[in-house]
Structure formats: C-alpha cells, structure tokens
Design a protein around this motif. Sequence first.
Motif, PDB file in Angstrom:
ATOM      1  N   LEU A  52       0.828  -1.197   0.000  1.00 19.77           N
ATOM      2  CA  LEU A  52       0.000   0.000   0.000  1.00 19.77           C
ATOM      3  C   LEU A  52       0.869   1.256   0.000  1.00 19.77           C
ATOM      4  CD1 LEU A  52      -2.753  -1.111   2.535  1.00 19.77           C
ATOM      5  CD2 LEU A  52      -2.892  -1.038   0.034  1.00 19.77           C
ATOM      6  N   LYS A  53       0.368   2.289  -0.659  1.00 25.00           N
ATOM      7  CA  LYS A  53       1.098   3.551  -0.763  1.00 25.00           C
ATOM      8  C   LYS A  53       0.886   4.401   0.478  1.00 25.00           C
ATOM      9  CE  LYS A  53       1.275   5.453  -4.852  1.00 25.00           C
ATOM     10  NZ  LYS A  53       1.052   5.978  -6.193  1.00 25.00           N
ATOM     11  N   ARG A  54       1.915   5.169   0.809  1.00 28.29           N
ATOM     12  CA  ARG A  54       1.785   6.183   1.856  1.00 28.29           C
ATOM     13  C   ARG A  54       1.075   7.387   1.245  1.00 28.29           C
ATOM     14  NH1 ARG A  54       6.643   8.461   3.599  1.00 28.29           N
ATOM     15  NH2 ARG A  54       5.681   8.908   5.584  1.00 28.29           N
ATOM     16  N   THR A  90       5.412   8.781  -4.598  1.00 33.11           N
ATOM     17  CA  THR A  90       5.222   8.598  -3.166  1.00 33.11           C
ATOM     18  C   THR A  90       6.529   8.768  -2.402  1.00 33.11           C
ATOM     19  OG1 THR A  90       3.405   7.073  -3.580  1.00 33.11           O
ATOM     20  CG2 THR A  90       4.454   6.934  -1.417  1.00 33.11           C
ATOM     21  N   TRP A 141      -8.393   5.355  -7.233  1.00 36.23           N
ATOM     22  CA  TRP A 141      -7.062   5.004  -6.731  1.00 36.23           C
ATOM     23  C   TRP A 141      -7.042   4.723  -5.233  1.00 36.23           C
ATOM     24  CZ3 TRP A 141      -4.664   9.617  -9.769  1.00 36.23           C
ATOM     25  CH2 TRP A 141      -4.572   9.273 -11.124  1.00 36.23           C
ATOM     26  N   HIS A 154      -7.928   2.214  -3.520  1.00 35.08           N
ATOM     27  CA  HIS A 154      -7.508   0.843  -3.175  1.00 35.08           C
ATOM     28  C   HIS A 154      -5.988   0.716  -3.014  1.00 35.08           C
ATOM     29  CE1 HIS A 154      -6.848   0.858  -7.540  1.00 35.08           C
ATOM     30  NE2 HIS A 154      -5.997  -0.130  -7.327  1.00 35.08           N
ATOM     31  N   ARG A 155      -5.241   1.687  -3.481  1.00 36.68           N
ATOM     32  CA  ARG A 155      -3.779   1.662  -3.383  1.00 36.68           C
ATOM     33  C   ARG A 155      -3.267   2.104  -2.015  1.00 36.68           C
ATOM     34  NH1 ARG A 155      -2.382   4.801  -9.032  1.00 36.68           N
ATOM     35  NH2 ARG A 155      -3.262   3.234 -10.431  1.00 36.68           N
ATOM     36  N   TYR A 156      -4.169   2.641  -1.184  1.00 36.47           N
ATOM     37  CA  TYR A 156      -3.805   3.235   0.102  1.00 36.47           C
ATOM     38  C   TYR A 156      -4.409   2.433   1.250  1.00 36.47           C
ATOM     39  CZ  TYR A 156      -2.420   7.184  -2.776  1.00 36.47           C
ATOM     40  OH  TYR A 156      -1.812   7.972  -3.712  1.00 36.47           O
ATOM     41  N   PRO A 157      -3.882   2.616   2.472  1.00 39.45           N
ATOM     42  CA  PRO A 157      -4.479   1.935   3.623  1.00 39.45           C
ATOM     43  C   PRO A 157      -5.969   2.289   3.746  1.00 39.45           C
ATOM     44  CG  PRO A 157      -2.375   2.906   4.243  1.00 39.45           C
ATOM     45  CD  PRO A 157      -2.701   3.405   2.854  1.00 39.45           C
ATOM     46  N   GLN A 158      -6.735   1.322   4.194  1.00 36.01           N
ATOM     47  CA  GLN A 158      -8.173   1.514   4.348  1.00 36.01           C
ATOM     48  C   GLN A 158      -8.458   2.763   5.185  1.00 36.01           C
ATOM     49  OE1 GLN A 158     -10.236  -1.931   5.733  1.00 36.01           O
ATOM     50  NE2 GLN A 158     -12.239  -0.958   5.561  1.00 36.01           N
ATOM     51  N   THR A 201      -8.022   5.833   4.206  1.00 36.78           N
ATOM     52  CA  THR A 201      -7.263   6.991   3.724  1.00 36.78           C
ATOM     53  C   THR A 201      -8.076   7.700   2.652  1.00 36.78           C
ATOM     54  OG1 THR A 201      -5.168   5.861   4.135  1.00 36.78           O
ATOM     55  CG2 THR A 201      -5.109   7.738   2.623  1.00 36.78           C
TER      56      THR A 201
END
Length: 145
Positions: free
Chosen positions: A3-5, A38, A81, A83-87, A89
């Motif tokens: 997952l991305k920050r 990122t 987008w 889905h690329r990050y922590p739930q 976010t």
Amino acid sequence: MALKRPESVLVVLYDEHHRILLLQRNDDPSFWQSVTGTVEAGELPAETAVREVAEETGIVLTPLQLNDCSLINRYEIRRRWLHRYPQGTRFNTEHVFSACVSSASELVLTEHLAFEWLDKPDALAKLWSPSNRDAVEAFVPECRR
C-alpha cells in the motif's frame, strides 16, 4: 502490492524556453501531469523528488537544480485510486518542487505513455490535476519574448 503512503511529491519540470514537461499516465491516458511519486519511509521529500524524476524521465537532477517551492498541498485522492492506500485513507499530502532542465535531454519513460513539452497556456489547459495547474501557474517563469 504494498500500500502507498498518502504523502507524495509533485515536480514541475520546465525548459530554458519555459515550456513545461507533461507526462501521459499509463493507467488513465486522459490524465496528463508533471512528475509525481510517493515519499518512501525514511526519505525526505527532496530526495523523493530527485529519485522520481530519474525513475520517470531518466533525467538526473542535482540537489542544486531542485527548487523547493515551499508549498504543501492536501487533496482528496481519486476514488479509482483509493484501493492503493491503507483503508480509510482519503487525503494525500503533496510537496511541490520545480526544476529547469534542458528539453534536449533524452527522456526515458518508464511509467508513462508519452510526453510533451508545452508552453504555459497549453500545459495549463492539458493538466488534469488542479494542484499541478496551480504549481505550473505559480512556479514556472513567464517567457520573455
């Protein structure tokens, strides 16, 4: 996929003629942008900016070429987008940089479909992101004719 920050950089690159480099995204061809990426854990935003420019364009900047615009944006992440990050976010923090580079530099695209060097009005019209348009408007010098 890790997952991305929700912390990134935006790097506006322009040339000696004040034309702005725009990159066409692979995952959304209607989305044209400047260099973005990122901030990785333990990395300073300026380090991210230099790394991302090299990774996305092949241009190797020296720290002296990089201008810290002293601007940090906060924007809502596009729904497609998330889905690329922590739930949970919803927002991203973006550090803005700029650099003047030669448009004669050979570009090596690794994450984009195409690139264009555009004058300021054309770049502003083509850019998708409001924060990217604002950065071009504020930090790319006007061309004196």
